[in-house]
Enzyme design. Structure first.
Site, PDB file in Angstrom:
ATOM      1  N   THR A 190       0.912  -1.140   0.000  1.00 45.17           N
ATOM      2  CA  THR A 190       0.000   0.000   0.000  1.00 45.17           C
ATOM      3  C   THR A 190       0.941   1.177   0.000  1.00 45.17           C
ATOM      4  OG1 THR A 190      -1.912  -0.938   1.160  1.00 45.17           O
ATOM      5  CG2 THR A 190      -1.385   1.311   1.713  1.00 45.17           C
ATOM      6  N   GLY A 242      -0.923  -3.227   5.813  1.00 43.43           N
ATOM      7  CA  GLY A 242      -0.953  -4.571   6.379  1.00 43.43           C
ATOM      8  C   GLY A 242      -2.295  -5.208   6.125  1.00 43.43           C
TER       9      GLY A 242
HETATM   10  N1  ASP Z   1      -4.002  -2.546   4.067  1.00 44.31           N
HETATM   11  C1  ASP Z   1      -4.250  -2.892   2.702  1.00 44.31           C
HETATM   12  C2  ASP Z   1      -5.574  -3.589   2.604  1.00 44.31           C
HETATM   13  O1  ASP Z   1      -5.889  -4.401   3.450  1.00 44.31           O
HETATM   14  C3  ASP Z   1      -3.214  -3.769   2.103  1.00 44.31           C
HETATM   15  C4  ASP Z   1      -1.818  -3.512   2.533  1.00 44.31           C
HETATM   16  O2  ASP Z   1      -1.489  -2.521   3.153  1.00 44.31           O
HETATM   17  O3  ASP Z   1      -0.977  -4.349   2.240  1.00 44.31           O
HETATM   18  O4  ASP Z   1      -6.277  -3.374   1.652  1.00 44.31           O
END
Ligand code: ASP
Length: 321
Positions: A190, A242
């Protein structure tokens, strides 16, 4: 007559000098900017050329944000522009380079928040908006709503004349490969940015393609204010990365601000406690900056793409410890 003119011109010179002085003294005030390009299982044995690409891209993004703040721009502009840059870069899971959903397409989420007055805007599950973060800002500035999703968000984008792209614009061979192999590795990632400007205002922005192979329609924490993004001038600005479901359950971004506000925690204490207590090992991290310019980068994954710069000359880009 001549002496009146002389008097007037001296007066105007005096005024313009004092204006520029007040501007200079404002510009001497501190600013801080921190960005991330996501957390995850980031192998230290990645090829040097790939590592260099990541580092260069983050340095470029950080420079954009730093210049805005240095020249007296707002934290809101800085976080939006930094995230836009990262959305356009295929290296990161946001905008171009977004991961694939279970049906082999892309759905993007983003949000932005202005710490001055808690104004915020977000979009979720958009499929054809080139820069979701800028549409999120328009939701904040041009509507009375906070979150627009799917078709509704896209038709608002049409009205606002934002740039549209076909869904396959977001395709990249690397993400396609990851999608085919998604059972073997968990891909996270992200992008986000938090900043404090010289006027003392905080802002946060986050944008993502979400989790690889997510169900169509699944929305993560990134567009949820208080989960993946939060900013309040009284406490801090936060952007997370995350496993989104965990960040939503624990209102992670807001919880940090709440611990600071109601329990007098420092930014570091609050952020570390939330990541330690609420996020299972390997599932996430965040960046945050507080109203006094302290910042923190904390994660429990093997690495986090990140960078930080401030008015005292700090300029640092890192992937691992
Ligand atoms: N937090 C993001 C989501 O769950 C993905 C990520 O940060 O890796 O969509």
């Amino acid at each position: 007559m001549k002496s009146i003119l002389l008097l007037l011109s001296t007066f105007f010179i005096f005024i313009s000098e004092s204006l520029s002085q007040s501007n200079t003294s404002q510009q001497a005030q501190k600013f801080v900017i921190v960005l991330h390009g996501g957390v995850g299982t980031i192998s230290k044995s990645m090829p040097d050329s790939l590592k260099a690409q990541y580092l260069n891209s983050m340095a470029e993004a950080l420079t954009i944000g730093k210049k805005i703040l240095q020249q007296g721009g707002t934290s809101l502009d800085a976080v939006e522009k930094v995230v836009r840059y990262l959305e356009d870069d295929p290296m990161f899971n946001a905008g171009k380079g977004a991961v694939y959903t279970a049906d082999g397409s892309h759905e993007l989420d983003a949000s932005i928040m202005d710490g001055r007055n808690l104004s915020c805007g977000a979009v979720a599950s958009v499929r054809n908006i080139k820069n979701p973060i800028s549409l999120a800002r328009l939701v904040m500035e041009k509507t009375s709503h906070v979150l627009l999703v799917g078709d509704g968000a896209e038709s608002f984008g049409k009205k606002m004349n934002v740039e549209f792209v076909p869904n396959n614009y977001f395709d990249t061979p690397r993400r396609y490969e990851q999608w085919l192999n998604f059972n073997k590795q968990e891909i996270k990632g992200t992008v986000g940015c938090v900043a404090l400007d010289i006027y003392g205002n905080l802002a946060a922005a986050t944008s993502t393609g979400g989790m690889v192979n997510k169900m169509p329609g699944r929305v993560g924490d990134s567009p949820i204010i208080g989960a993946g993004t939060y900013a309040d001038n009284q406490t801090c600005a936060v952007s997370c990365s995350g496993k989104g479901e965990l960040f939503i359950k624990h209102s992670v971004a807001y919880s940090i601000a709440a611990l600071m506000k109601y329990k007098n925690y420092s930014l570091k204490e609050a952020a570390n406690e939330i990541i330690r207590e609420k996020i299972t090992q390997g599932d996430g991290g965040l960046i945050a900056v507080d109203k006094d310019g302290n910042y923190i980068i904390t994660y429990n994954t093997s690495g986090m793409f990140r960078g930080a710069a401030n008015s005292s000359g700090l300029f640092e880009i890192k992937i691992w410890e």
